[in-house]
Design an enzyme around this catalytic site. Structure first.
Site, short mmCIF file in Angstrom:
data_model
loop_
_atom_site.label_atom_id
_atom_site.label_comp_id
_atom_site.label_asym_id
_atom_site.label_seq_id
_atom_site.Cartn_x
_atom_site.Cartn_y
_atom_site.Cartn_z
N VAL A 61 0.82 -1.23 0.00
CA VAL A 61 0.00 0.00 0.00
C VAL A 61 0.84 1.27 0.00
CG1 VAL A 61 -1.98 -1.12 1.10
CG2 VAL A 61 -0.26 0.05 2.53
N TYR A 152 4.34 5.03 15.19
CA TYR A 152 3.04 4.37 15.00
C TYR A 152 1.90 5.31 15.42
CZ TYR A 152 -0.60 0.75 15.60
OH TYR A 152 -1.74 0.00 15.53
N THR A 187 -3.81 -10.17 17.98
CA THR A 187 -3.44 -10.43 16.58
C THR A 187 -1.93 -10.59 16.47
OG1 THR A 187 -2.96 -8.18 15.83
CG2 THR A 187 -5.28 -8.84 15.82
N1 NAD Z 1 -3.76 -5.67 17.07
C1 NAD Z 1 -3.94 -4.56 17.76
O1 NAD Z 1 -3.80 -4.54 18.99
C2 NAD Z 1 -4.34 -3.29 17.05
C3 NAD Z 1 -4.76 -2.21 17.82
C4 NAD Z 1 -5.13 -1.03 17.18
C5 NAD Z 1 -5.07 -0.95 15.81
N2 NAD Z 1 -4.65 -2.02 15.08
C6 NAD Z 1 -4.59 -1.86 13.63
O2 NAD Z 1 -5.34 -2.87 13.00
C7 NAD Z 1 -4.85 -3.05 11.66
C8 NAD Z 1 -4.71 -4.55 11.37
O3 NAD Z 1 -3.70 -5.08 12.19
P1 NAD Z 1 -3.76 -6.54 12.85
O4 NAD Z 1 -3.79 -6.33 14.32
O5 NAD Z 1 -4.80 -7.37 12.21
O6 NAD Z 1 -2.30 -7.06 12.53
P2 NAD Z 1 -1.76 -8.12 11.47
O7 NAD Z 1 -0.28 -8.03 11.56
O8 NAD Z 1 -2.41 -9.44 11.70
O9 NAD Z 1 -2.27 -7.52 10.08
C9 NAD Z 1 -1.62 -6.45 9.42
C10 NAD Z 1 -1.57 -6.80 7.95
O10 NAD Z 1 -1.06 -5.67 7.22
C11 NAD Z 1 -0.22 -6.18 6.19
N3 NAD Z 1 0.72 -5.16 5.74
C12 NAD Z 1 1.79 -4.65 6.39
N4 NAD Z 1 2.44 -3.79 5.61
C13 NAD Z 1 1.77 -3.74 4.44
C14 NAD Z 1 1.96 -3.04 3.22
N5 NAD Z 1 3.00 -2.20 3.05
N6 NAD Z 1 1.07 -3.22 2.23
C15 NAD Z 1 0.03 -4.08 2.37
N7 NAD Z 1 -0.19 -4.78 3.49
C16 NAD Z 1 0.67 -4.62 4.51
C17 NAD Z 1 0.50 -7.36 6.86
O11 NAD Z 1 1.08 -8.23 5.90
C18 NAD Z 1 -0.63 -7.98 7.66
O12 NAD Z 1 -1.28 -8.99 6.92
C19 NAD Z 1 -3.54 -2.27 11.59
O13 NAD Z 1 -3.76 -1.05 10.92
C20 NAD Z 1 -3.20 -2.02 13.04
O14 NAD Z 1 -2.42 -0.84 13.22
C21 NAD Z 1 -4.29 -3.20 15.66
#
Ligand code: NAD
Length: 248
Positions: A61, A152, A187
């Site tokens: 992305v 972040y 996650t």
């Molecule tokens: N897990 C938490 O505690 C939490 C809390 C708040 C927000 N989030 C947000 O939720 C969203 C999803 O995260 P998650 O927890 O499912 O983690 P995850 O690591 O399981 O999923 C993140 C996904 O993003 C993909 N990714 C990373 N860089 C990328 C790039 N350059 N282009 C395309 N894809 C890319 C990864 O390959 C992965 O599949 C993220 O934006 C994260 O910041 C997560």
């Protein structure tokens, strides 16, 4: 299959679709009859293609040309883009004084520029059709401070402001733009910031008034509602899906 949210046959792009929240969101969208274009930098995204409602594509992305061609794929193969779920994300657990310029840029490139690129390209497809909904996945750290998360957190703060400005710019086209800000979710992303994820998850859980961390499906439900016609008068908002974390 249910169409209780009015999502049947809607075309949805989901980024970070191979991750835990992304995958849960894709599965819910499929269950509601939507057609999904699933994007991720990881090749594991292709496992989602087992369902014929899903088209998969490896897409970084942060790369403009990859985003442009991925949105074009959705437009050409599915006839448009009704929903964008900007969810791809990367963390960095470092103090500001330990963060290199390159590390800062790499987090901002995915979490901020990537969201901007997907929004811009999707809006070009949505605006002539005068419909659409965008949901950007932020984080509680868009609003509260947390040590060793500056890059972040700054990127998540940027997502919130992008969301608000776009909500104003897209409103005249009938397009809604919102964000979901999760608390800690169980996650894979946590493996990048904690060494002993089991023990840390338990302590994170106690920091949330509901006494636990979230499961990916709980965040996906919030995303889906905002993306659906059920949220027809909701735009420019940040839904805190955080177990009460920011209510304290
Ligand atoms: N897990 C938490 O505690 C939490 C809390 C708040 C927000 N989030 C947000 O939720 C969203 C999803 O995260 P998650 O927890 O499912 O983690 P995850 O690591 O399981 O999923 C993140 C996904 O993003 C993909 N990714 C990373 N860089 C990328 C790039 N350059 N282009 C395309 N894809 C890319 C990864 O390959 C992965 O599949 C993220 O934006 C994260 O910041 C997560």
């Amino acid at each position: 299959m249910t169409d209780s949210l009015g999502l049947k046959n809607r075309v949805a792009i989901v980024t970070g679709a191979a991750g835990d929240i992304g995958r849960a969101t894709v599965e819910l969208l499929i269950g509601h009859g939507a057609q999904v274009v699933a994007l991720d930098i990881a090749r594991e995204v292709h496992s989602l293609a087992l369902n014929n409602q899903v088209i998969t594509r490896v897409c970084d992305v942060s790369k403009e040309h990859e985003v442009i061609s991925s949105v074009a794929l959705a437009r050409d193969k599915c006839g448009g883009v009704d929903i964008l779920i900007n969810n791809a994300g990367k963390t960095l657990n470092k103090l500001v004084t330990e963060t290199s310029t390159q590390e800062w840029d790499s987090i901002m490139a995915i979490n901020a520029r990537g969201y901007f690129l997907l929004c811009r390209e999707s809006l070009k497809v949505m605006q002539p059709r005068r419909q659409g909904a965008i949901v950007n996945v932020a984080s509680v750290v868009c609003t509260v401070g947390m040590k060793a998360t500056a890059a972040y957190s700054a990127s998540k703060g940027a997502i919130v402001q992008l969301t608000k400005v776009l909500a104003l710019e897209a409103a005249e086209y009938g397009i809604r733009v919102n964000a979901v800000a999760p608390g800690v979710v169980e996650t894979n992303i946590l493996s990048g910031i904690v060494e002993d994820s089991r023990a840390t998850l338990a302590s994170y859980g106690h920091a949330h008034p509901l006494g636990r961390v979230a499961q990916p499906e709980e965040i996906a439900e919030a995303i889906l509602w905002l993306a659906s016609p059920k949220a027809s008068f909701v735009t420019g908002t940040v839904l805190m899906a955080d177990g009460g974390y920011t209510a304290q």
